[in-house]
Motif scaffolding. Sequence first.
Motif, PDB file in Angstrom:
ATOM      1  N   VAL A  17       0.823  -1.203   0.000  1.00 47.50           N
ATOM      2  CA  VAL A  17       0.000   0.000   0.000  1.00 47.50           C
ATOM      3  C   VAL A  17       0.869   1.271   0.000  1.00 47.50           C
ATOM      4  O   VAL A  17       0.571   2.239  -0.722  1.00 47.50           O
ATOM      5  CB  VAL A  17      -0.943  -0.034   1.228  1.00 47.50           C
ATOM      6  CG1 VAL A  17      -1.516   1.327   1.530  1.00 47.50           C
ATOM      7  CG2 VAL A  17      -2.050  -1.061   1.009  1.00 47.50           C
ATOM      8  N   ALA A  18       1.958   1.271   0.764  1.00 49.69           N
ATOM      9  CA  ALA A  18       2.763   2.503   0.875  1.00 49.69           C
ATOM     10  C   ALA A  18       3.379   2.919  -0.470  1.00 49.69           C
ATOM     11  O   ALA A  18       3.312   4.107  -0.821  1.00 49.69           O
ATOM     12  CB  ALA A  18       3.832   2.349   1.963  1.00 49.69           C
ATOM     13  N   PRO A  19       3.942   1.993  -1.275  1.00 50.98           N
ATOM     14  CA  PRO A  19       4.435   2.430  -2.595  1.00 50.98           C
ATOM     15  C   PRO A  19       3.316   2.919  -3.525  1.00 50.98           C
ATOM     16  O   PRO A  19       3.513   3.859  -4.285  1.00 50.98           O
ATOM     17  CB  PRO A  19       5.085   1.161  -3.173  1.00 50.98           C
ATOM     18  CG  PRO A  19       5.347   0.283  -2.008  1.00 50.98           C
ATOM     19  CD  PRO A  19       4.299   0.609  -0.988  1.00 50.98           C
ATOM     20  N   LEU A  20       2.132   2.283  -3.435  1.00 43.33           N
ATOM     21  CA  LEU A  20       0.992   2.760  -4.236  1.00 43.33           C
ATOM     22  C   LEU A  20       0.633   4.186  -3.836  1.00 43.33           C
ATOM     23  O   LEU A  20       0.384   5.050  -4.674  1.00 43.33           O
ATOM     24  CB  LEU A  20      -0.230   1.867  -3.980  1.00 43.33           C
ATOM     25  CG  LEU A  20      -0.574   0.791  -4.978  1.00 43.33           C
ATOM     26  CD1 LEU A  20      -1.869   0.095  -4.539  1.00 43.33           C
ATOM     27  CD2 LEU A  20      -0.759   1.387  -6.370  1.00 43.33           C
ATOM     28  N   GLU A  21       0.623   4.406  -2.527  1.00 42.94           N
ATOM     29  CA  GLU A  21       0.329   5.744  -1.997  1.00 42.94           C
ATOM     30  C   GLU A  21       1.336   6.769  -2.532  1.00 42.94           C
ATOM     31  O   GLU A  21       0.957   7.865  -2.944  1.00 42.94           O
ATOM     32  CB  GLU A  21       0.373   5.666  -0.464  1.00 42.94           C
ATOM     33  CG  GLU A  21       0.326   6.990   0.257  1.00 42.94           C
ATOM     34  CD  GLU A  21      -1.077   7.525   0.512  1.00 42.94           C
ATOM     35  OE1 GLU A  21      -2.055   6.791   0.281  1.00 42.94           O
ATOM     36  OE2 GLU A  21      -1.184   8.697   0.912  1.00 42.94           O
ATOM     37  N   GLN A  22       2.631   6.393  -2.547  1.00 42.70           N
ATOM     38  CA  GLN A  22       3.667   7.314  -3.052  1.00 42.70           C
ATOM     39  C   GLN A  22       3.400   7.661  -4.510  1.00 42.70           C
ATOM     40  O   GLN A  22       3.586   8.796  -4.940  1.00 42.70           O
ATOM     41  CB  GLN A  22       5.057   6.666  -2.955  1.00 42.70           C
ATOM     42  CG  GLN A  22       5.508   6.330  -1.551  1.00 42.70           C
ATOM     43  CD  GLN A  22       5.818   7.574  -0.733  1.00 42.70           C
ATOM     44  OE1 GLN A  22       6.317   8.556  -1.262  1.00 42.70           O
ATOM     45  NE2 GLN A  22       5.505   7.530   0.554  1.00 42.70           N
ATOM     46  N   GLU A  23       2.962   6.660  -5.254  1.00 43.10           N
ATOM     47  CA  GLU A  23       2.726   6.860  -6.685  1.00 43.10           C
ATOM     48  C   GLU A  23       1.483   7.735  -6.926  1.00 43.10           C
ATOM     49  O   GLU A  23       1.507   8.628  -7.782  1.00 43.10           O
ATOM     50  CB  GLU A  23       2.541   5.483  -7.342  1.00 43.10           C
ATOM     51  CG  GLU A  23       2.406   5.520  -8.834  1.00 43.10           C
ATOM     52  CD  GLU A  23       2.243   4.108  -9.422  1.00 43.10           C
ATOM     53  OE1 GLU A  23       2.286   3.111  -8.665  1.00 43.10           O
ATOM     54  OE2 GLU A  23       2.065   4.034 -10.648  1.00 43.10           O
ATOM     55  N   LEU A  24       0.441   7.495  -6.137  1.00 45.90           N
ATOM     56  CA  LEU A  24      -0.848   8.126  -6.429  1.00 45.90           C
ATOM     57  C   LEU A  24      -1.000   9.509  -5.807  1.00 45.90           C
ATOM     58  O   LEU A  24      -1.776  10.328  -6.294  1.00 45.90           O
ATOM     59  CB  LEU A  24      -1.987   7.221  -5.942  1.00 45.90           C
ATOM     60  CG  LEU A  24      -2.153   5.945  -6.758  1.00 45.90           C
ATOM     61  CD1 LEU A  24      -3.033   4.946  -6.025  1.00 45.90           C
ATOM     62  CD2 LEU A  24      -2.771   6.272  -8.116  1.00 45.90           C
ATOM     63  N   PHE A  25      -0.288   9.751  -4.698  1.00 50.45           N
ATOM     64  CA  PHE A  25      -0.455  11.034  -4.011  1.00 50.45           C
ATOM     65  C   PHE A  25       0.865  11.781  -3.928  1.00 50.45           C
ATOM     66  O   PHE A  25       1.125  12.494  -2.954  1.00 50.45           O
ATOM     67  CB  PHE A  25      -1.026  10.809  -2.602  1.00 50.45           C
ATOM     68  CG  PHE A  25      -2.410  10.226  -2.603  1.00 50.45           C
ATOM     69  CD1 PHE A  25      -3.522  11.022  -2.816  1.00 50.45           C
ATOM     70  CD2 PHE A  25      -2.602   8.861  -2.402  1.00 50.45           C
ATOM     71  CE1 PHE A  25      -4.806  10.482  -2.823  1.00 50.45           C
ATOM     72  CE2 PHE A  25      -3.881   8.312  -2.400  1.00 50.45           C
ATOM     73  CZ  PHE A  25      -4.990   9.126  -2.615  1.00 50.45           C
ATOM     74  N   ALA A  26       1.688  11.662  -4.980  1.00 46.49           N
ATOM     75  CA  ALA A  26       3.061  12.173  -4.948  1.00 46.49           C
ATOM     76  C   ALA A  26       3.168  13.578  -4.375  1.00 46.49           C
ATOM     77  O   ALA A  26       4.033  13.849  -3.543  1.00 46.49           O
ATOM     78  CB  ALA A  26       3.647  12.115  -6.349  1.00 46.49           C
ATOM     79  N   GLY A  27       2.304  14.498  -4.770  1.00 47.48           N
ATOM     80  CA  GLY A  27       2.499  15.888  -4.358  1.00 47.48           C
ATOM     81  C   GLY A  27       1.668  16.338  -3.174  1.00 47.48           C
ATOM     82  O   GLY A  27       1.688  17.513  -2.822  1.00 47.48           O
TER      83      GLY A  27
END
Length: 155
Positions: A17-27
């Motif tokens: 989940v954490a890498p997906l979160e980094q990808e989807l909510f980058a900014g």
Amino acid sequence: MVDVRLRPMRWWDIETVAPLEQELFAGDPPWSAEQFWSELAGVPETRWYVVAEAGDEVVGYAGLAAPALAGDPADVLTIAVAPSTQRAGVGTRLLEALETEARRRGAAELLLEVRADNDPAQAFYQRHGFEPIAVRRNYYAGHRDGLVLRKRLPG
Ligand SMILES: CC(C)(COP(=O)(O)OP(=O)(O)OC[C@H]1O[C@@H](n2cnc3c(N)ncnc32)[C@H](O)[C@@H]1OP(=O)(O)O)[C@@H](O)C(=O)NCCC(=O)NCCS
């Protein structure tokens, strides 16, 4: 449509989940793995997190802050679907699950914040009956505004 199964998020999902979160909510900025740990370790009465699995792959996740008292609002804390699986009904499954849980816990309405420039998410929420009720100036990183959306959940 993608065939997914929903189940509670567990600590071992955080590494997906954490890498997906980094990808989807980058900014925005994204939540860290530590924030997910802290959310899952919190009082279960106040939080409810689910993941959507296609086969044995986690392709989406969502979280709810439960109403403090029956009649209070519940909050959609997060909802996200892997880019390769978007627009295939997974977000809808997740949001419907949050809504069902919010009703089960006696919430009278669902609230959430969305970036004012996040057009896909706004289209998604509008389709699911959410309406804007307030603007939060500079709520997100980079001085970007947020919109508060609401959906009433008649009992
Ligand atoms: C918002 C999000 C969760 C939607 O999940 P999804 O699985 O793609 O949504 P669904 O397939 O269930 O979409 C249902 C409807 O929402 C609307 N919608 C979803 N994505 C859209 C897009 N990119 N553009 C326009 N409308 C969109 C459409 O009405 C869509 O129905 P349609 O495909 O028949 O036109 C997903 O786009 C996402 O993870 N975005 C990045 C993270 C994010 O912004 N989360 C919300 C933070 S507040």
